[in-house]
Design a protein around this motif. Structure first.
Motif, PDB file in Angstrom:
ATOM      1  N   LEU A 117      31.851  25.626  42.121  1.00 11.30           N
ATOM      2  CA  LEU A 117      32.064  26.212  40.802  1.00 11.30           C
ATOM      3  C   LEU A 117      31.376  27.572  40.712  1.00 11.30           C
ATOM      4  O   LEU A 117      31.954  28.538  40.209  1.00 11.30           O
ATOM      5  CB  LEU A 117      31.537  25.277  39.712  1.00 11.30           C
ATOM      6  CG  LEU A 117      31.723  25.739  38.275  1.00 11.30           C
ATOM      7  CD1 LEU A 117      33.203  25.924  37.962  1.00 11.30           C
ATOM      8  CD2 LEU A 117      31.091  24.753  37.316  1.00 11.30           C
ATOM      9  N   GLN A 118      30.137  27.653  41.222  1.00  9.54           N
ATOM     10  CA  GLN A 118      29.427  28.929  41.219  1.00  9.54           C
ATOM     11  C   GLN A 118      30.169  29.958  42.068  1.00  9.54           C
ATOM     12  O   GLN A 118      30.307  31.115  41.689  1.00  9.54           O
ATOM     13  CB  GLN A 118      27.997  28.767  41.743  1.00  9.54           C
ATOM     14  CG  GLN A 118      27.056  28.149  40.759  1.00  9.54           C
ATOM     15  CD  GLN A 118      25.649  28.046  41.321  1.00  9.54           C
ATOM     16  OE1 GLN A 118      25.460  27.841  42.516  1.00  9.54           O
ATOM     17  NE2 GLN A 118      24.665  28.181  40.459  1.00  9.54           N
ATOM     18  N   HIS A 119      30.640  29.522  43.238  1.00 11.77           N
ATOM     19  CA  HIS A 119      31.372  30.424  44.126  1.00 11.77           C
ATOM     20  C   HIS A 119      32.657  30.900  43.453  1.00 11.77           C
ATOM     21  O   HIS A 119      32.998  32.077  43.510  1.00 11.77           O
ATOM     22  CB  HIS A 119      31.685  29.730  45.453  1.00 11.77           C
ATOM     23  CG  HIS A 119      32.407  30.609  46.421  1.00 11.77           C
ATOM     24  ND1 HIS A 119      31.802  31.675  47.044  1.00 11.77           N
ATOM     25  CD2 HIS A 119      33.697  30.601  46.853  1.00 11.77           C
ATOM     26  CE1 HIS A 119      32.675  32.280  47.822  1.00 11.77           C
ATOM     27  NE2 HIS A 119      33.830  31.641  47.717  1.00 11.77           N
ATOM     28  N   GLU A 120      33.347  29.968  42.803  1.00  6.81           N
ATOM     29  CA  GLU A 120      34.586  30.315  42.107  1.00  6.81           C
ATOM     30  C   GLU A 120      34.284  31.313  40.987  1.00  6.81           C
ATOM     31  O   GLU A 120      34.969  32.314  40.834  1.00  6.81           O
ATOM     32  CB  GLU A 120      35.225  29.049  41.532  1.00  6.81           C
ATOM     33  CG  GLU A 120      36.543  29.286  40.846  1.00  6.81           C
ATOM     34  CD  GLU A 120      37.155  27.995  40.334  1.00  6.81           C
ATOM     35  OE1 GLU A 120      37.733  28.038  39.236  1.00  6.81           O
ATOM     36  OE2 GLU A 120      37.046  26.969  41.022  1.00  6.81           O
ATOM     37  N   THR A 121      33.218  31.038  40.241  1.00  5.03           N
ATOM     38  CA  THR A 121      32.823  31.944  39.164  1.00  5.03           C
ATOM     39  C   THR A 121      32.444  33.297  39.733  1.00  5.03           C
ATOM     40  O   THR A 121      32.833  34.333  39.213  1.00  5.03           O
ATOM     41  CB  THR A 121      31.640  31.345  38.364  1.00  5.03           C
ATOM     42  OG1 THR A 121      32.026  30.063  37.871  1.00  5.03           O
ATOM     43  CG2 THR A 121      31.242  32.237  37.220  1.00  5.03           C
ATOM     44  N   ARG A 122      31.657  33.295  40.836  1.00  5.51           N
ATOM     45  CA  ARG A 122      31.248  34.542  41.475  1.00  5.51           C
ATOM     46  C   ARG A 122      32.482  35.277  41.995  1.00  5.51           C
ATOM     47  O   ARG A 122      32.611  36.484  41.826  1.00  5.51           O
ATOM     48  CB  ARG A 122      30.264  34.248  42.604  1.00  5.51           C
ATOM     49  CG  ARG A 122      29.647  35.472  43.215  1.00  5.51           C
ATOM     50  CD  ARG A 122      28.500  35.195  44.182  1.00  5.51           C
ATOM     51  NE  ARG A 122      28.668  34.051  45.048  1.00  5.51           N
ATOM     52  CZ  ARG A 122      27.953  32.914  44.964  1.00  5.51           C
ATOM     53  NH1 ARG A 122      27.006  32.787  44.073  1.00  5.51           N
ATOM     54  NH2 ARG A 122      28.171  31.900  45.776  1.00  5.51           N
ATOM     55  N   SER A 123      33.428  34.538  42.597  1.00  7.79           N
ATOM     56  CA  SER A 123      34.647  35.160  43.109  1.00  7.79           C
ATOM     57  C   SER A 123      35.472  35.748  41.973  1.00  7.79           C
ATOM     58  O   SER A 123      36.010  36.846  42.094  1.00  7.79           O
ATOM     59  CB  SER A 123      35.488  34.143  43.877  1.00  7.79           C
ATOM     60  OG  SER A 123      34.812  33.726  45.040  1.00  7.79           O
TER      61      SER A 123
ATOM     62  N   TRP B  59      34.264  36.756  39.104  1.00  8.87           N
ATOM     63  CA  TRP B  59      33.522  37.924  38.637  1.00  8.87           C
ATOM     64  C   TRP B  59      33.756  39.097  39.569  1.00  8.87           C
ATOM     65  O   TRP B  59      33.981  40.223  39.124  1.00  8.87           O
ATOM     66  CB  TRP B  59      32.030  37.587  38.548  1.00  8.87           C
ATOM     67  CG  TRP B  59      31.182  38.766  38.198  1.00  8.87           C
ATOM     68  CD1 TRP B  59      30.965  39.287  36.954  1.00  8.87           C
ATOM     69  CD2 TRP B  59      30.445  39.593  39.107  1.00  8.87           C
ATOM     70  NE1 TRP B  59      30.141  40.383  37.028  1.00  8.87           N
ATOM     71  CE2 TRP B  59      29.807  40.596  38.342  1.00  8.87           C
ATOM     72  CE3 TRP B  59      30.256  39.593  40.477  1.00  8.87           C
ATOM     73  CZ2 TRP B  59      29.003  41.564  38.906  1.00  8.87           C
ATOM     74  CZ3 TRP B  59      29.451  40.567  41.033  1.00  8.87           C
ATOM     75  CH2 TRP B  59      28.844  41.533  40.258  1.00  8.87           C
ATOM     76  N   GLN B  60      33.710  38.846  40.893  1.00 10.62           N
ATOM     77  CA  GLN B  60      33.926  39.918  41.860  1.00 10.62           C
ATOM     78  C   GLN B  60      35.340  40.480  41.733  1.00 10.62           C
ATOM     79  O   GLN B  60      35.545  41.683  41.814  1.00 10.62           O
ATOM     80  CB  GLN B  60      33.676  39.413  43.284  1.00 10.62           C
ATOM     81  CG  GLN B  60      32.206  39.184  43.586  1.00 10.62           C
ATOM     82  CD  GLN B  60      31.980  38.479  44.917  1.00 10.62           C
ATOM     83  OE1 GLN B  60      32.821  37.726  45.379  1.00 10.62           O
ATOM     84  NE2 GLN B  60      30.819  38.719  45.508  1.00 10.62           N
TER      85      GLN B  60
ATOM     86  N   PHE C 224      36.288  44.225  40.742  1.00 13.45           N
ATOM     87  CA  PHE C 224      37.161  45.013  41.608  1.00 13.45           C
ATOM     88  C   PHE C 224      38.338  45.569  40.811  1.00 13.45           C
ATOM     89  O   PHE C 224      38.678  46.751  40.929  1.00 13.45           O
ATOM     90  CB  PHE C 224      37.649  44.155  42.774  1.00 13.45           C
ATOM     91  CG  PHE C 224      38.585  44.867  43.704  1.00 13.45           C
ATOM     92  CD1 PHE C 224      38.130  45.889  44.520  1.00 13.45           C
ATOM     93  CD2 PHE C 224      39.926  44.520  43.758  1.00 13.45           C
ATOM     94  CE1 PHE C 224      38.986  46.554  45.383  1.00 13.45           C
ATOM     95  CE2 PHE C 224      40.791  45.184  44.615  1.00 13.45           C
ATOM     96  CZ  PHE C 224      40.327  46.200  45.424  1.00 13.45           C
ATOM     97  N   GLU C 225      38.955  44.719  39.968  1.00 11.89           N
ATOM     98  CA  GLU C 225      40.077  45.169  39.147  1.00 11.89           C
ATOM     99  C   GLU C 225      39.641  46.256  38.175  1.00 11.89           C
ATOM    100  O   GLU C 225      40.363  47.229  37.955  1.00 11.89           O
ATOM    101  CB  GLU C 225      40.686  43.977  38.392  1.00 11.89           C
ATOM    102  CG  GLU C 225      41.463  43.043  39.298  1.00 11.89           C
ATOM    103  CD  GLU C 225      41.872  41.745  38.619  1.00 11.89           C
ATOM    104  OE1 GLU C 225      41.447  41.497  37.458  1.00 11.89           O
ATOM    105  OE2 GLU C 225      42.612  40.968  39.249  1.00 11.89           O
TER     106      GLU C 225
END
Length: 136
Positions: A42-48, A50-51, A55-56
């Motif tokens: 979940l943290q990775h998904e949230t971080r991804s 956010w990233q 980027f957008e």
């Protein structure tokens, strides 16, 4: 039931209890690990996410800068300002061998230089105003 059978049953019961406790501990550890991995995912998904949003956002800003740059050359006034900036940069490179360097002067020196330039600009404006008044 003989004493030996009762001893075996007790030993078997103790073994089952110990084994069950060990499996319960392993199951608890596995459940904790699954929860930890779910949390990390979940943290990775949230971080991804956010990233990706960042980027957008950077792409949108870049696209806006490109559009602004293109629009600058559609506007004759801004195009002329850009041309003059390029010419002034060329002049500085020839004279000093580099463009403006912020570390070149202390803040008070930059302010003094700016003040001197603005005083010159005020003198140029005053000269032009007096020239126009004489023509009227």
């Amino acid at each position: 039931m003989t004493m030996m059978m009762m001893g075996l049953m007790v030993a078997l019961s103790v073994t089952l209890i110990v084994t069950s406790a060990l499996y319960m501990t392993k199951i608890g550890n596995l459940q904790a690990k699954v929860s930890e991995l779910q949390h990390e995912a979940l943290q990775h998904e949230t971080r991804s996410e956010w990233q990706m949003e960042r980027f957008e956002s950077q792409l949108e800003r870049r696209d806006l800068r490109i559009e602004a740059f293109e629009k600058t050359y559609e506007n004759p006034v801004l195009a002329e300002v850009h041309r003059k900036l390029a010419k002034q940069t060329e002049k500085g490179l020839k004279k000093y061998g580099h463009t403006v360097r912020p570390e070149q002067y202390r803040d008070d020196q930059w302010l003094l230089h700016l003040q001197e330039e603005l005083i010159d600009a005020a003198a140029y404006a005053e000269s032009l105003m007096q020239k126009r008044n004489k023509q009227e």
